[in-house]
Design an enzyme around this catalytic site. Structure first.
Site, PDB file in Angstrom:
ATOM      1  N   LYS A 133      -1.229  -0.796  -4.083  1.00 45.43           N
ATOM      2  CA  LYS A 133      -2.446  -0.150  -4.128  1.00 45.43           C
ATOM      3  C   LYS A 133      -1.800   1.254  -4.371  1.00 45.43           C
ATOM      4  O   LYS A 133      -1.483   1.699  -2.765  1.00 45.43           O
ATOM      5  CB  LYS A 133      -2.746  -0.501  -2.755  1.00 45.43           C
ATOM      6  CG  LYS A 133      -3.975  -0.070  -1.667  1.00 45.43           C
ATOM      7  CD  LYS A 133      -4.262  -0.254  -0.770  1.00 45.43           C
ATOM      8  CE  LYS A 133      -4.736  -0.364   1.072  1.00 45.43           C
ATOM      9  NZ  LYS A 133      -5.542  -1.039   2.190  1.00 45.43           N
TER      10      LYS A 133
ATOM     11  N   LYS B 202      -9.445  -6.747   8.840  1.00 46.28           N
ATOM     12  CA  LYS B 202      -8.765  -6.788   9.624  1.00 46.28           C
ATOM     13  C   LYS B 202      -8.969  -7.215  10.467  1.00 46.28           C
ATOM     14  O   LYS B 202      -9.902  -6.804  11.656  1.00 46.28           O
ATOM     15  CB  LYS B 202      -8.092  -4.891   9.514  1.00 46.28           C
ATOM     16  CG  LYS B 202      -7.592  -4.111   8.136  1.00 46.28           C
ATOM     17  CD  LYS B 202      -8.054  -2.638   8.589  1.00 46.28           C
ATOM     18  CE  LYS B 202      -7.108  -1.651   6.977  1.00 46.28           C
ATOM     19  NZ  LYS B 202      -6.715  -0.389   6.843  1.00 46.28           N
TER      20      LYS B 202
ATOM     21  N   ASP C 131     -13.458  -1.362   3.579  1.00 47.86           N
ATOM     22  CA  ASP C 131     -12.824  -2.053   5.181  1.00 47.86           C
ATOM     23  C   ASP C 131     -13.259  -1.106   5.796  1.00 47.86           C
ATOM     24  O   ASP C 131     -14.337  -1.971   6.502  1.00 47.86           O
ATOM     25  CB  ASP C 131     -11.064  -1.034   4.204  1.00 47.86           C
ATOM     26  CG  ASP C 131     -10.432  -0.512   5.406  1.00 47.86           C
ATOM     27  OD1 ASP C 131     -10.706  -1.232   6.593  1.00 47.86           O
ATOM     28  OD2 ASP C 131      -9.440   0.038   5.442  1.00 47.86           O
TER      29      ASP C 131
ATOM     30  N   GLU D 100     -10.971   0.353  -2.912  1.00 43.93           N
ATOM     31  CA  GLU D 100     -11.502   0.524  -1.706  1.00 43.93           C
ATOM     32  C   GLU D 100     -12.072   1.677  -0.982  1.00 43.93           C
ATOM     33  O   GLU D 100     -11.587   3.151  -0.916  1.00 43.93           O
ATOM     34  CB  GLU D 100     -10.234   0.510  -1.023  1.00 43.93           C
ATOM     35  CG  GLU D 100     -10.174  -0.525   0.667  1.00 43.93           C
ATOM     36  CD  GLU D 100      -8.808  -0.507   1.170  1.00 43.93           C
ATOM     37  OE1 GLU D 100      -8.074  -1.214   0.237  1.00 43.93           O
ATOM     38  OE2 GLU D 100      -8.857  -0.693   2.222  1.00 43.93           O
TER      39      GLU D 100
ATOM     40  N   ASP E 190      -7.440   3.148  -2.788  1.00 48.59           N
ATOM     41  CA  ASP E 190      -8.024   3.203  -1.559  1.00 48.59           C
ATOM     42  C   ASP E 190      -8.341   4.496  -1.445  1.00 48.59           C
ATOM     43  O   ASP E 190      -7.435   6.125  -1.289  1.00 48.59           O
ATOM     44  CB  ASP E 190      -7.211   2.428  -0.319  1.00 48.59           C
ATOM     45  CG  ASP E 190      -8.119   2.393   0.953  1.00 48.59           C
ATOM     46  OD1 ASP E 190      -8.625   3.063   1.153  1.00 48.59           O
ATOM     47  OD2 ASP E 190      -7.026   1.909   1.537  1.00 48.59           O
TER      48      ASP E 190
ATOM     49  N   SER F 137       0.449  -1.209  -0.646  1.00 51.10           N
ATOM     50  CA  SER F 137      -0.282  -0.126  -0.099  1.00 51.10           C
ATOM     51  C   SER F 137       0.764   0.734   0.166  1.00 51.10           C
ATOM     52  O   SER F 137       1.671   1.531   0.876  1.00 51.10           O
ATOM     53  CB  SER F 137      -0.557  -0.317   1.391  1.00 51.10           C
ATOM     54  OG  SER F 137      -1.602   1.144   1.415  1.00 51.10           O
TER      55      SER F 137
ATOM     56  N   GLY G 201      -4.030  -3.567   6.110  1.00 48.57           N
ATOM     57  CA  GLY G 201      -2.482  -3.329   7.453  1.00 48.57           C
ATOM     58  C   GLY G 201      -2.971  -2.674   7.864  1.00 48.57           C
ATOM     59  O   GLY G 201      -4.019  -1.569   7.906  1.00 48.57           O
TER      60      GLY G 201
ATOM     61  N   LYS H 189      -2.857   5.046  -2.366  1.00 50.65           N
ATOM     62  CA  LYS H 189      -3.827   6.038  -1.494  1.00 50.65           C
ATOM     63  C   LYS H 189      -3.840   6.871  -2.566  1.00 50.65           C
ATOM     64  O   LYS H 189      -3.825   7.926  -3.784  1.00 50.65           O
ATOM     65  CB  LYS H 189      -3.540   6.558  -0.371  1.00 50.65           C
ATOM     66  CG  LYS H 189      -3.536   5.674   0.573  1.00 50.65           C
ATOM     67  CD  LYS H 189      -4.522   4.926   1.449  1.00 50.65           C
ATOM     68  CE  LYS H 189      -4.100   4.080   2.491  1.00 50.65           C
ATOM     69  NZ  LYS H 189      -4.803   3.596   3.136  1.00 50.65           N
TER      70      LYS H 189
HETATM   71  O1  OSB Z   1      -6.955   1.785   4.830  1.00 50.16           O
HETATM   72  O2  OSB Z   1      -6.614   0.873   4.550  1.00 50.16           O
HETATM   73  C1  OSB Z   1      -6.032   1.134   4.831  1.00 50.16           C
HETATM   74  C2  OSB Z   1      -2.511   2.309   6.860  1.00 50.16           C
HETATM   75  C3  OSB Z   1      -3.524   3.103   7.740  1.00 50.16           C
HETATM   76  C4  OSB Z   1      -4.754   2.927   8.274  1.00 50.16           C
HETATM   77  C5  OSB Z   1      -5.516   2.750   7.138  1.00 50.16           C
HETATM   78  C6  OSB Z   1      -4.897   2.296   5.728  1.00 50.16           C
HETATM   79  C7  OSB Z   1      -3.677   1.931   5.838  1.00 50.16           C
HETATM   80  C8  OSB Z   1      -3.440   1.543   4.455  1.00 50.16           C
HETATM   81  C9  OSB Z   1      -1.302   1.101   4.898  1.00 50.16           C
HETATM   82  O3  OSB Z   1      -3.566   0.815   3.388  1.00 50.16           O
HETATM   83  C10 OSB Z   1      -1.841  -0.637   5.335  1.00 50.16           C
HETATM   84  C11 OSB Z   1       0.054  -0.928   5.852  1.00 50.16           C
HETATM   85  O4  OSB Z   1       0.567  -1.198   4.546  1.00 50.16           O
HETATM   86  O5  OSB Z   1       0.006  -1.766   6.701  1.00 50.16           O
HETATM   87 MG    MG Z   2      -7.821   1.065   3.578  1.00 49.79          MG
END
Ligand code: OSB
Ligand code: MG
Length: 383
Positions: free
Chosen positions: A167, A268, A244, A219, A194, A141, A296, A169
């Site tokens: 992924k 999660k 999510d 996402e 995401d 991510s 994550g 953001k």
């Molecule tokens: O939305 O998945 C998410 C990190 C912090 C809070 C929310 C998210 C995330 C990530 C990173 O997308 C996931 C990771 O690399 O642990």
């Molecule tokens: Mg997410």
């Protein structure tokens, strides 16, 4: 073979602060430091289990924080664990049932009991959960980057490392044009976006444009607790929606699937209140043909180890966000650290979470430690 139930003798909360190698930016803000709880549970035989809470310092992903975790664990959940012996970790979420929500606090403690249970039974955690993969595929991510040029470089680095999907953001204003640049540069990679709830139904046009980019999924585009508008949006998009933030339980998953709010679910462990609930969601998704993957929360090694074990269950069809320790931390708190080779993690075979705790690193990052026994607790302030 019969086993004696687990009698928990002592619980230690370690509050850690770890600095990320690189700042991580989402539509709701930037992380540079991570503060969180490691939970250590000891039984009457001296076995030890570890859990990690994924709550952040601020309530921007969900309502829980490091401070609410402490309150809920100390005043409600820990006393419940001392109340009676535990025959199976599935009993923990049942016992926590009278306490509403606070899923990350619950999951941190439950995860420690799962690790302890697996160790007592001389099983790797993934086997105790019913998983049967020797290796798992993982993606990465990538946070919002200051420039497109910088983003293309970061994507290239991770594609070269072999991560199975990328992924990215997104948020309004940093979406189509940015993703399009990446797609033109990397026409064949598995790619997804995401939004962390940054859009509303007023943005349908902007979201529909993303259909051109051959994304695996988008996402959580809409509100953090919505499943109604997501259903309306999914009807207008070709790209599958993955939820999510909106999914906190098996019940939520059932309703979202029934409404057509998503075609994929990100599980999660912390968000849904533990491994037992995660398993139930994956079982249900398997029955309904909904692919799942493990999300994550920028975890340290203990949380990462739990994610790896969960991902060995067979409905975890899509690569998750469990990247290598070194991607986040200069020094992780487990031995060995989580390694990723060509997008693959070899599932560890040792009993419990499968990794040893690096006590020296744990102590180094620990800013406060508190020990709870059935009758009293002691506070130890460190550093
Ligand atoms: O939305 O998945 C998410 C990190 C912090 C809070 C929310 C998210 C995330 C990530 C990173 O997308 C996931 C990771 O690399 O642990
Ligand atoms: Mg997410």
């Amino acid at each position: 073979m019969t086993y004696r139930p687990i009698s928990i003798r002592q619980i230690t909360l370690h509050r850690l602060i770890m600095r990320l190698n690189h700042p991580f930016t989402t539509s709701f803000g930037t992380f540079q430091e991570k503060e969180f709880y490691i939970i250590e549970v000891e039984d009457e035989e001296g076995n030890i289990g570890f859990g990690e809470s994924v709550a952040f310092s601020s309530p921007w992903y969900s309502e829980e924080t490091v401070k609410t975790n402490k309150h809920i664990m100390e005043d409600f959940l820990i006393p419940l664990l001392f109340e009676a012996p535990i025959h199976h970790p599935d009993e923990v979420s049942e016992r926590f049932q009278p306490i509403r929500k606070n899923n990350m606090a619950k999951a941190g403690l439950e995860g420690a009991v799962w690790d302890l249970y697996a160790k007592r039974h001389k099983l790797p955690l993934y086997k105790a959960l019913g998983g049967n993969k020797e290796q798992i595929d993982v993606g990465i991510s990538i946070g919002l980057q200051p420039t497109v040029k910088g983003l293309l470089q970061v994507v290239e680095d991770h594609v070269k490392e072999g991560y199975k999907r990328i992924k990215l953001k997104i948020k309004p204003g940093s979406d189509y044009d940015m993703l399009k640049e990446v797609r033109m540069e990397f026409p064949d990679i598995f790619m997804m976006a995401d939004a962390n709830s940054a859009y509303t139904l007023r943005d349908v046009a902007a979201l529909k444009k993303l259909d051109e980019l051959n994304l695996m999924m988008i996402e959580q585009p809409l509100s953090h607790d919505d499943i109604i508008d997501h259903a309306k949006l999914q009807q207008q998009l070709l790209t599958p929606i993955c939820l999510d933030e909106s999914i906190h339980s098996l019940e939520d998953a059932k309703k979202a699937i029934e409404l057509g709010s998503c075609r994929i679910i990100n599980i999660k462990i912390g968000r849904v209140g533990g491994l037992t609930e995660s398993k139930k969601i994956q079982d249900y998704c398997k029955e309904k043909g909904i692919p799942v993957w493990c999300g994550g929360m920028l975890e340290a090694g203990i949380g990462r180890a739990h994610n790896i074990a969960l991902t060995t269950l067979d409905q975890f069809i899509l690569p998750g966000d469990t990247a290598a320790s070194s991607r986040y931390w200069e020094q992780d708190i487990i031995e060995p650290e989580v390694m990723v080779d060509q997008g693959v993690i070899c599932v560890p075979k040792k009993f419990g979470i499968g990794y040893d705790i690096n006590r020296e690193a744990l102590e180094y990052y620990c800013v406060e430690k508190k020990v709870y026994t059935e009758s009293h607790y002691e506070v130890k302030i460190q550093n």
